[in-house]
Enzyme design. Structure first.
Site, mmCIF file in Angstrom:
data_model
loop_
_atom_site.group_PDB
_atom_site.id
_atom_site.type_symbol
_atom_site.label_atom_id
_atom_site.label_comp_id
_atom_site.label_asym_id
_atom_site.label_seq_id
_atom_site.Cartn_x
_atom_site.Cartn_y
_atom_site.Cartn_z
ATOM 1 N N ALA A 1 -14.495 6.752 -14.967
ATOM 2 C CA ALA A 1 -13.794 6.313 -16.452
ATOM 3 C C ALA A 1 -12.328 5.977 -16.096
ATOM 4 N N LYS B 1 -16.881 8.549 2.733
ATOM 5 C CA LYS B 1 -18.256 8.124 2.230
ATOM 6 C C LYS B 1 -19.510 8.232 2.922
ATOM 7 N N LYS C 1 -11.534 3.801 -13.625
ATOM 8 C CA LYS C 1 -11.772 2.258 -13.277
ATOM 9 C C LYS C 1 -12.028 1.769 -14.657
ATOM 10 N N ASP D 1 3.971 2.165 -4.335
ATOM 11 C CA ASP D 1 3.180 2.655 -5.145
ATOM 12 C C ASP D 1 3.153 1.459 -6.302
ATOM 13 N N THR E 1 -15.405 -1.959 -10.265
ATOM 14 C CA THR E 1 -16.707 -1.115 -9.534
ATOM 15 C C THR E 1 -18.025 -1.464 -10.607
ATOM 16 N N ASP E 2 -19.059 -1.284 -10.178
ATOM 17 C CA ASP E 2 -20.282 -1.060 -10.777
ATOM 18 C C ASP E 2 -20.590 0.103 -11.535
ATOM 19 N N GLU E 3 -19.602 1.147 -11.156
ATOM 20 C CA GLU E 3 -19.830 2.545 -11.646
ATOM 21 C C GLU E 3 -19.463 2.540 -13.140
ATOM 22 N N ASP F 1 0.636 -1.166 -0.062
ATOM 23 C CA ASP F 1 -0.072 0.072 -0.098
ATOM 24 C C ASP F 1 0.848 1.326 0.084
ATOM 25 N N PRO G 1 -25.222 15.784 5.199
ATOM 26 C CA PRO G 1 -25.562 16.516 4.121
ATOM 27 C C PRO G 1 -25.876 15.309 2.887
ATOM 28 N N GLY H 1 -22.998 15.847 -12.314
ATOM 29 C CA GLY H 1 -22.892 14.325 -13.191
ATOM 30 C C GLY H 1 -23.696 13.208 -12.138
ATOM 31 N N ASP I 1 -26.387 19.088 -5.273
ATOM 32 C CA ASP I 1 -26.067 17.811 -5.965
ATOM 33 C C ASP I 1 -24.539 17.551 -6.391
HETATM 34 P P1 NAD Z 1 -10.041 3.113 -0.405
HETATM 35 O O1 NAD Z 1 -9.799 4.423 -0.923
HETATM 36 O O2 NAD Z 1 -10.382 3.020 0.962
HETATM 37 O O3 NAD Z 1 -8.715 2.248 -0.209
HETATM 38 C C1 NAD Z 1 -7.622 2.519 -1.345
HETATM 39 C C2 NAD Z 1 -6.374 1.848 -0.875
HETATM 40 O O4 NAD Z 1 -5.264 2.045 -1.927
HETATM 41 C C3 NAD Z 1 -5.876 2.857 0.299
HETATM 42 O O5 NAD Z 1 -4.909 2.061 1.134
HETATM 43 C C4 NAD Z 1 -4.609 3.737 -0.474
HETATM 44 O O6 NAD Z 1 -3.466 4.230 0.134
HETATM 45 C C5 NAD Z 1 -4.063 2.584 -1.562
HETATM 46 N N1 NAD Z 1 -3.587 3.118 -2.675
HETATM 47 C C6 NAD Z 1 -3.934 4.393 -3.275
HETATM 48 N N2 NAD Z 1 -2.962 4.566 -4.330
HETATM 49 C C7 NAD Z 1 -2.034 3.601 -4.451
HETATM 50 C C8 NAD Z 1 -0.927 3.411 -5.254
HETATM 51 N N3 NAD Z 1 -0.682 4.359 -6.390
HETATM 52 N N4 NAD Z 1 -0.261 2.244 -4.957
HETATM 53 C C9 NAD Z 1 -0.485 1.582 -3.892
HETATM 54 N N5 NAD Z 1 -1.421 1.643 -2.884
HETATM 55 C C10 NAD Z 1 -2.453 2.872 -3.378
HETATM 56 O O7 NAD Z 1 -10.865 2.229 -1.296
HETATM 57 P P2 NAD Z 1 -11.814 1.093 -1.076
HETATM 58 O O8 NAD Z 1 -13.111 1.551 -1.024
HETATM 59 O O9 NAD Z 1 -11.194 0.096 -0.278
HETATM 60 O O10 NAD Z 1 -11.638 0.381 -2.433
HETATM 61 C C11 NAD Z 1 -10.959 -0.658 -2.889
HETATM 62 C C12 NAD Z 1 -10.856 -1.124 -4.368
HETATM 63 O O11 NAD Z 1 -12.227 -1.496 -4.692
HETATM 64 C C13 NAD Z 1 -10.817 0.177 -5.478
HETATM 65 O O12 NAD Z 1 -10.252 -0.400 -6.651
HETATM 66 C C14 NAD Z 1 -12.405 0.489 -5.799
HETATM 67 O O13 NAD Z 1 -12.235 1.045 -7.036
HETATM 68 C C15 NAD Z 1 -13.038 -0.739 -5.673
HETATM 69 N N6 NAD Z 1 -14.318 -0.722 -5.254
HETATM 70 C C16 NAD Z 1 -14.803 -0.104 -4.180
HETATM 71 C C17 NAD Z 1 -15.965 0.116 -3.745
HETATM 72 C C18 NAD Z 1 -16.764 0.739 -2.553
HETATM 73 O O14 NAD Z 1 -17.915 0.920 -2.356
HETATM 74 N N7 NAD Z 1 -15.741 1.152 -1.529
HETATM 75 C C19 NAD Z 1 -17.135 -0.775 -4.488
HETATM 76 C C20 NAD Z 1 -16.722 -1.517 -5.628
HETATM 77 C C21 NAD Z 1 -15.240 -1.538 -6.065
HETATM 78 O O1 DAU Z 2 -20.620 1.645 -6.687
HETATM 79 C C1 DAU Z 2 -19.372 1.637 -6.046
HETATM 80 C C2 DAU Z 2 -18.766 2.707 -5.950
HETATM 81 O O2 DAU Z 2 -19.312 3.205 -4.564
HETATM 82 C C3 DAU Z 2 -17.392 2.464 -5.600
HETATM 83 O O3 DAU Z 2 -16.777 2.172 -6.728
HETATM 84 C C4 DAU Z 2 -16.449 3.927 -5.088
HETATM 85 O O4 DAU Z 2 -15.335 3.543 -4.850
HETATM 86 C C5 DAU Z 2 -17.328 4.023 -3.674
HETATM 87 O O5 DAU Z 2 -16.939 5.329 -3.206
HETATM 88 C C6 DAU Z 2 -18.811 4.140 -3.864
HETATM 89 O O6 DAU Z 2 -19.290 5.314 -4.718
HETATM 90 P P1 DAU Z 2 -20.353 6.355 -4.465
HETATM 91 O O7 DAU Z 2 -20.314 7.515 -5.122
HETATM 92 O O8 DAU Z 2 -21.794 5.803 -4.703
HETATM 93 O O9 DAU Z 2 -20.241 6.368 -2.798
HETATM 94 P P2 DAU Z 2 -20.352 7.574 -1.936
HETATM 95 O O10 DAU Z 2 -20.409 7.093 -0.625
HETATM 96 O O11 DAU Z 2 -19.417 8.748 -1.989
HETATM 97 O O12 DAU Z 2 -21.752 8.175 -2.086
HETATM 98 C C7 DAU Z 2 -23.003 7.088 -1.913
HETATM 99 C C8 DAU Z 2 -24.329 7.994 -2.290
HETATM 100 O O13 DAU Z 2 -24.504 8.896 -1.320
HETATM 101 C C9 DAU Z 2 -24.099 8.635 -3.622
HETATM 102 O O14 DAU Z 2 -25.389 8.738 -4.340
HETATM 103 C C10 DAU Z 2 -23.581 10.202 -3.432
HETATM 104 C C11 DAU Z 2 -24.472 10.270 -1.996
HETATM 105 N N1 DAU Z 2 -23.728 11.285 -1.189
HETATM 106 C C12 DAU Z 2 -22.752 11.217 -0.665
HETATM 107 C C13 DAU Z 2 -21.931 11.774 0.254
HETATM 108 C C14 DAU Z 2 -20.373 11.672 0.398
HETATM 109 C C15 DAU Z 2 -24.486 12.160 -0.459
HETATM 110 O O15 DAU Z 2 -25.793 12.567 -0.584
HETATM 111 N N2 DAU Z 2 -23.991 12.932 0.709
HETATM 112 C C16 DAU Z 2 -22.537 12.928 0.798
HETATM 113 O O16 DAU Z 2 -21.976 13.561 1.681
#
Ligand code: NAD
Ligand code: DAU
Length: 352
Positions: free
Chosen positions: A161, A198, A163, A58, A133-135, A32, A214, A293, A290
């Site tokens: 984009a 998040k 991802k 990295d 991710t599903d995004e 990490d 928020p 996008g 909001d």
């Molecule tokens: P996170 O941001 O909590 O963790 C990311 C980790 O990657 C961190 O520990 C960071 O230090 C490390 N990192 C960042 N850049 C790096 C680099 N250049 N080299 C080595 N390490 C690096 O993210 P997360 O929520 O744990 O997500 C992990 C993976 O799962 C991501 O690829 C994300 O796209 C994917 N994902 C996340 C979600 C979600 O809901 N959180 C859902 C679907 C997919």
């Molecule tokens: O769908 C998978 C993705 O889910 C992952 O790939 C991303 O890494 C992860 O961050 C997450 O993305 P989202 O944008 O869906 O997660 P977030 O928690 O940022 O936001 C969830 C929803 O809540 C989204 O519709 C935006 C909204 N939101 C978020 C924040 C931070 C709010 O309404 N208020 C907020 O302050």
């Protein structure tokens, strides 16, 4: 035998490492960079486990990767490392391009070099699993069917984009160079060690600290929520049984509107740690500008992983969210340590 897990100090990566060490007698090398999102405290409980080692670095550092691969001769790489927060990608996309695209490219190249040095037998065993991710599939209307693995890629944010680009690189390294890859595309995770930028951890902590909760826009955006440990088990299943070159969607069958999620959090907090003034935490809900996008709806069709590999989520949203809220209440030290100067700076920037 060993596996290398990148991004292992982040939210999902650390849950994966903890779950792996609980269920397997196989060494894990956690790599990490320790960006703002990486937190070694997440892995504190395993730091003395003989099956665990940590390397700071990295995924774009080819020299470091070559050294790690030579030293540990991994039989698999699981790639979580990424910049992961959509809002940050809107404020500043640069790090997302650097890590998610260039970083994944450099990682793939080093994995390819290492793979080419392996014996035929070791090549048969080797896997590169890319966590996505599903995004990448874009946004759905209320009546659209859930995302299948065959859906067209239509990413809408700089994060998605980047991802999507990384998924395409992984696909190409399989198709062109024969790298044995697996890709997973998962919906929104929640659970322990979730960084409080998040929605779910942000609202739990803001509620407890008496601050506004928020909600972007009308709060009717829909996400499909999956408890993080279920995601980790899904990834382990794909690593063990997935067909090389295939993609597996992973989701919780738990579509919820954001406002409903926050109402649930408030109900749980009202029950587990009521406000001193006797009012509901719902009073703190505030509608704010909001996200540009903003994708309206995500939903995952997880039929393929269920039918072909036998994985299903074990938690419902109700059981998983209760565990999550309780975890944040029980881990106030972790919360306090995470809320560093950089984190405050982000809150000021995003919510001002
Ligand atoms: P996170 O941001 O909590 O963790 C990311 C980790 O990657 C961190 O520990 C960071 O230090 C490390 N990192 C960042 N850049 C790096 C680099 N250049 N080299 C080595 N390490 C690096 O993210 P997360 O929520 O744990 O997500 C992990 C993976 O799962 C991501 O690829 C994300 O796209 C994917 N994902 C996340 C979600 C979600 O809901 N959180 C859902 C679907 C997919
Ligand atoms: O769908 C998978 C993705 O889910 C992952 O790939 C991303 O890494 C992860 O961050 C997450 O993305 P989202 O944008 O869906 O997660 P977030 O928690 O940022 O936001 C969830 C929803 O809540 C989204 O519709 C935006 C909204 N939101 C978020 C924040 C931070 C709010 O309404 N208020 C907020 O302050």
């Amino acid at each position: 035998m060993s596996i290398i897990v990148t991004g292992a100090a982040g939210f999902i990566g650390s849950n994966f490492v903890l779950n792996w060490l609980n269920n397997n007698n196989e060494k894990v090398i956690a790599l990490d960079k320790l960006t703002y999102a990486g937190n070694l405290e997440n892995l504190k409980s395993v730091e003395n486990n003989p099956n665990y080692a940590f390397a700071q670095g990295d995924i774009g550092d080819s020299t470091l990767l070559a050294k790690l691969f030579q030293e540990h001769q991994p039989r698999a790489i699981v790639n979580f490392a990424a910049e992961s927060h959509v809002d940050r990608s809107i404020h500043g996309p640069d790090d997302f391009m650097q890590t998610n695209i260039i970083g994944t490219y450099r990682l793939l190249e080093e994995v390819r070099s290492f793979f080419n040095t392996l014996s035929d037998d070791a090549k048969t065993q080797f896997r590169f699993l890319h966590v996505s991710t599903d995004e990448v599939y874009g946004t759905l209307s209320a009546s659209d069917p859930a995302f299948k693995e065959t859906n067209q890629y239509e990413p809408n944010s700089p994060y998605s984009a980047s991802k999507a680009a990384s998924d395409h690189l992984v696909r190409a390294w399989h198709h062109t160079y024969g790298l044995p890859v697996l890709t997973t595309n998962c919906s929104n995770n929640y659970g322990p060690y979730h960084f409080p930028e998040k929605l779910i951890p942000l609202c739990i902590l803001k509620a407890l600290q008496g601050q506004d909760l928020p909600i972007y826009g009308d709060g009717q955006q829909i996400r499909d929520w999956l408890y993080v440990v279920d995601h980790c088990k899904g990834i382990a299943t794909v690593l063990e049984k997935g067909a090389i070159g295939e993609t597996y969607n992973i989701g919780g069958w738990n579509e919820k509107a954001n406002l409903d999620v926050v109402h649930t959090l408030c109900d749980l907090l009202d029950e587990l740690q009521p406000r001193e003034d006797g009012k509901s935490y719902k009073d703190q809900i505030t509608f704010v500008k909001d996200r540009p996008g903003h994708d309206r709806r995500y939903a995952i069709d997880a039929t393929k992983i269920s039918n072909e590999l036998g994985w299903k989520p074990e938690e419902t949203f109700e059981t998983g969210i209760r565990k999550t809220v309780q975890w944040y209440l029980d881990n106030q030290d972790w919360v306090a340590n995470v809320q560093s100067g950089e984190y405050q700076h982000w809150l000021n920037k995003n919510y001002s």
